[in-house]
Design an enzyme around this catalytic site. Structure first.
Site, PDB file in Angstrom:
ATOM      1  N   GLU A  16      -6.499  18.375   5.712  1.00 41.39           N
ATOM      2  CA  GLU A  16      -5.264  17.602   5.830  1.00 41.39           C
ATOM      3  C   GLU A  16      -4.210  18.158   4.870  1.00 41.39           C
ATOM      4  O   GLU A  16      -4.527  18.864   3.915  1.00 41.39           O
ATOM      5  CB  GLU A  16      -5.533  16.136   5.477  1.00 41.39           C
ATOM      6  CG  GLU A  16      -6.571  15.476   6.360  1.00 41.39           C
ATOM      7  CD  GLU A  16      -6.775  14.000   6.042  1.00 41.39           C
ATOM      8  OE1 GLU A  16      -6.636  13.182   6.958  1.00 41.39           O
ATOM      9  OE2 GLU A  16      -7.075  13.662   4.887  1.00 41.39           O
TER      10      GLU A  16
ATOM     11  N   ASP B  36      -0.100   9.104   0.601  1.00 43.42           N
ATOM     12  CA  ASP B  36       0.410  10.457   0.330  1.00 43.42           C
ATOM     13  C   ASP B  36       1.885  10.520  -0.097  1.00 43.42           C
ATOM     14  O   ASP B  36       2.727   9.846   0.499  1.00 43.42           O
ATOM     15  CB  ASP B  36       0.322  11.336   1.580  1.00 43.42           C
ATOM     16  CG  ASP B  36      -0.964  11.181   2.353  1.00 43.42           C
ATOM     17  OD1 ASP B  36      -1.882  10.514   1.880  1.00 43.42           O
ATOM     18  OD2 ASP B  36      -1.036  11.737   3.459  1.00 43.42           O
TER      19      ASP B  36
ATOM     20  N   SER C 205       2.278  11.953   7.525  1.00 45.61           N
ATOM     21  CA  SER C 205       2.827  12.782   6.445  1.00 45.61           C
ATOM     22  C   SER C 205       3.635  13.979   6.937  1.00 45.61           C
ATOM     23  O   SER C 205       3.455  14.467   8.052  1.00 45.61           O
ATOM     24  CB  SER C 205       1.690  13.278   5.557  1.00 45.61           C
ATOM     25  OG  SER C 205       1.202  12.179   4.826  1.00 45.61           O
TER      26      SER C 205
ATOM     27  N   TRP D 159       0.826  -1.224   0.000  1.00 46.32           N
ATOM     28  CA  TRP D 159       0.000   0.000   0.000  1.00 46.32           C
ATOM     29  C   TRP D 159       0.853   1.264   0.000  1.00 46.32           C
ATOM     30  O   TRP D 159       1.823   1.367   0.751  1.00 46.32           O
ATOM     31  CB  TRP D 159      -0.874  -0.001   1.254  1.00 46.32           C
ATOM     32  CG  TRP D 159      -1.538   1.310   1.523  1.00 46.32           C
ATOM     33  CD1 TRP D 159      -0.992   2.387   2.186  1.00 46.32           C
ATOM     34  CD2 TRP D 159      -2.850   1.715   1.136  1.00 46.32           C
ATOM     35  NE1 TRP D 159      -1.897   3.426   2.236  1.00 46.32           N
ATOM     36  CE2 TRP D 159      -3.055   3.032   1.601  1.00 46.32           C
ATOM     37  CE3 TRP D 159      -3.894   1.081   0.456  1.00 46.32           C
ATOM     38  CZ2 TRP D 159      -4.246   3.725   1.406  1.00 46.32           C
ATOM     39  CZ3 TRP D 159      -5.076   1.773   0.271  1.00 46.32           C
ATOM     40  CH2 TRP D 159      -5.243   3.076   0.728  1.00 46.32           C
TER      41      TRP D 159
HETATM   42  N1  DQQ Z   1      -2.668  10.474   5.287  1.00 47.19           N
HETATM   43  C1  DQQ Z   1      -1.716  10.438   6.360  1.00 47.19           C
HETATM   44  C2  DQQ Z   1      -2.033  11.608   7.215  1.00 47.19           C
HETATM   45  C3  DQQ Z   1      -2.774  12.515   6.309  1.00 47.19           C
HETATM   46  C4  DQQ Z   1      -3.577  11.569   5.481  1.00 47.19           C
HETATM   47  C5  DQQ Z   1      -1.825   9.114   7.045  1.00 47.19           C
HETATM   48  C6  DQQ Z   1      -4.055  12.150   4.180  1.00 47.19           C
HETATM   49  O1  DQQ Z   1      -0.854  12.203   7.720  1.00 47.19           O
HETATM   50  O2  DQQ Z   1      -3.565  13.456   6.988  1.00 47.19           O
HETATM   51  O3  DQQ Z   1      -1.536   8.056   6.182  1.00 47.19           O
HETATM   52  O4  DQQ Z   1      -4.271  11.157   3.216  1.00 47.19           O
END
Ligand code: DQQ
Length: 467
Positions: A216, A43, A104, A40
């Protein structure tokens, strides 16, 4: 083999085989979009150009093709087209502020040192990692977390995805958030030394829940004269938006809003300044099929073709695929009737004045029944991407997505379409982008058609080589 069988075999893509389906021979796996070797991905993270190489980090689950146990995967490239996969860069540290996930963040070069800012989950805190020069070894800052709590007195639903930039002697950080019981919010911090951060005020806040109750992955580009804020709005929609406006005295006055992508399959984009000083955006392209199908395939998620951003004098964000991708073009096909396949780029121009509906049909089956249709309606000024007949199985998302696109008088409709097996990315007149996913039967759906061909003025296409 009869002559007929022989011709049929030659006409069919090379993927017709009796081999069991594996990641390598999966006919839906993109060939020129970035995908990790397996498992998988979501971001894009930590995008940076350093010492002649582009580094792409990404949210990665090493355990399978489903979201969870977030690590940072890592790859490098000389050109943002060809990538070398590297070992996983960051993993959660038991007992540490990222024990439940390395979420992220971004990477900046501070005094020559690649410095990563990210969200550790324990719950959400902001943390720093210093990397060696080729970003292959990573040292956590001993003072982590550098921001341990959301601002006092503010009840938030999220506190993550730091975006950092420099302003004179100060470092600034924007953090994605949302007010409890309220709407999406971006929080602004400042620091002199990267270790101590002072909360200032919201950089931006949503006026209505419809634009997302959590914002986000903020990206802030304090450009002059027009600055750009990009957020990924989570719930009730999941969509990346931009605002352009004025940034003065650390306050952002948003003036104009627009979509980064209207196709439904680009999320959590990250922008960085590349080796040529260009603002480049990568976005995560999620899957549009069941988790069971993702797990069975062994991989999930791709990165968009990097987009070159530009702010128009009217305050719109314009997006162009980076020209580097032209190096993957094969021999040009000038006659639409001769275009076939599952992996190509099309550049088509339609006269705006003399058509009602015009467009393209991709991945058309031999019997014409299955097709994905991109259509512009000059009367409603709508561009639509219709996936209701893209595949036979109801396990894949099937819908019609639309985007508004008003053409100026005499302006032709200009489409750049990138098809990469199960990915479609459409750039329309550089101001509307639609990214989508389709899962047609591989062998049957290699046809291509122009809808309302009398309005077609120019046509060029290229099969795309694998990256
Ligand atoms: N994906 C991350 C987060 C973010 C989100 C977690 C956005 O940090 O907010 O996998 O797709």
């Amino acid at each position: 083999m009869t002559r007929r069988e022989c011709l049929a075999a030659l006409a069919a893509p090379a993927l017709v085989s009796s081999e069991p389906l594996s990641i390598e021979n999966d006919p839906l796996r993109p060939r020129y979009h970035f995908v990790p070797p397996r498992n998988w991905m979501n971001d894009p993270n930590g995008l940076v150009y350093h010492n002649g190489l582009y580094h792409l980090f990404y949210q990665y689950n090493p355990n399978g093709a489903y979201w969870g146990d977030m690590h940072w995967g890592h790859a490098t490239s000389p050109d943002m087209v060809h990538w070398t996969h590297l070992p996983v860069a960051l993993a959660p540290v038991p007992g540490g502020p990222d024990k439940d996930g390395v979420f992220s963040g971004c990477c900046r070069i501070h005094n020559g040192v690649p410095t990563i800012f990210y969200t550790g989950v324990s719950p959400e805190t902001q943390n720093i990692i210093l990397a060696n020069n080729d970003l292959t070894s990573f040292r956590r800052f001993p003072g982590n977390p550098v921001i341990a709590y959301p601002p006092e007195g503010l009840e938030v639903t999220a506190f993550r995805d730091p975006c950092v930039w420099q302003e004179g002697e100060d470092w600034m950080m924007a953090i994605g958030s949302g007010r409890k019981g309220g709407n999406g919010l971006v929080l602004l911090y400042r620091s002199r030394d990267l270790a101590h951060w002072q909360y200032l005020h919201p950089l931006a806040e949503s006026a209505r829940a419809a634009d997302g109750v959590i914002w986000e992955c903020p990206n802030f580009l304090p450009l002059r004269p027009t600055s750009v804020l990009i957020v990924s709005a989570d719930r009730p929609i999941r969509k990346p938006f931009y605002w352009t406006g004025r940034y003065e005295s650390r306050r952002f006055e948003a003036k104009k809003m627009g979509a980064i992508d209207d196709g439904g399959y680009c999320y959590a984009p990250q922008v960085f300044v590349d080796g040529k000083g260009r603002e480049i955006l990568f976005g995560w392209i999620p899957e549009g099929r069941t988790v069971a199908a993702q797990k069975a395939s062994g991989w999930a998620g791709a990165q968009s073709i990097p987009r070159l951003l530009e702010v128009s004098s009217a305050g719109d964000v314009l997006m162009h695929p980076i020209p580097e991708f032209e190096m993957l073009r094969g021999a040009e096909v000038g006659d639409p009737a001769k275009l076939r396949g599952d992996s190509y780029e099309v550049a088509a121009e339609f006269a705006a004045s003399d058509f009602g509906q015009s467009g393209l049909a991709l991945r058309v089956s031999g019997d014409g029944r299955l097709r994905t249709v991109l259509l512009y309606d000059a009367r409603t000024h709508q561009l639509s991407l219709d996936r209701t007949h893209s595949s036979d199985t109801k396990d894949n998302e099937q819908d019609v997505r639309t985007a508004s696109l008003s053409l100026a008088s005499g302006e032709p409709l200009r489409l750049r379409v990138f098809l990469d097996r199960s990915i479609i990315e459409v750039f329309a007149n550089d101001r509307v982008v639609m990214t989508s996913r389709i899962y047609p039967p591989a062998v049957a759906c290699v046809g291509f058609e122009v809808v309302n061909s009398p309005s077609l003025r120019r046509f060029r296409a290229w099969p795309m080589h694998s990256a």
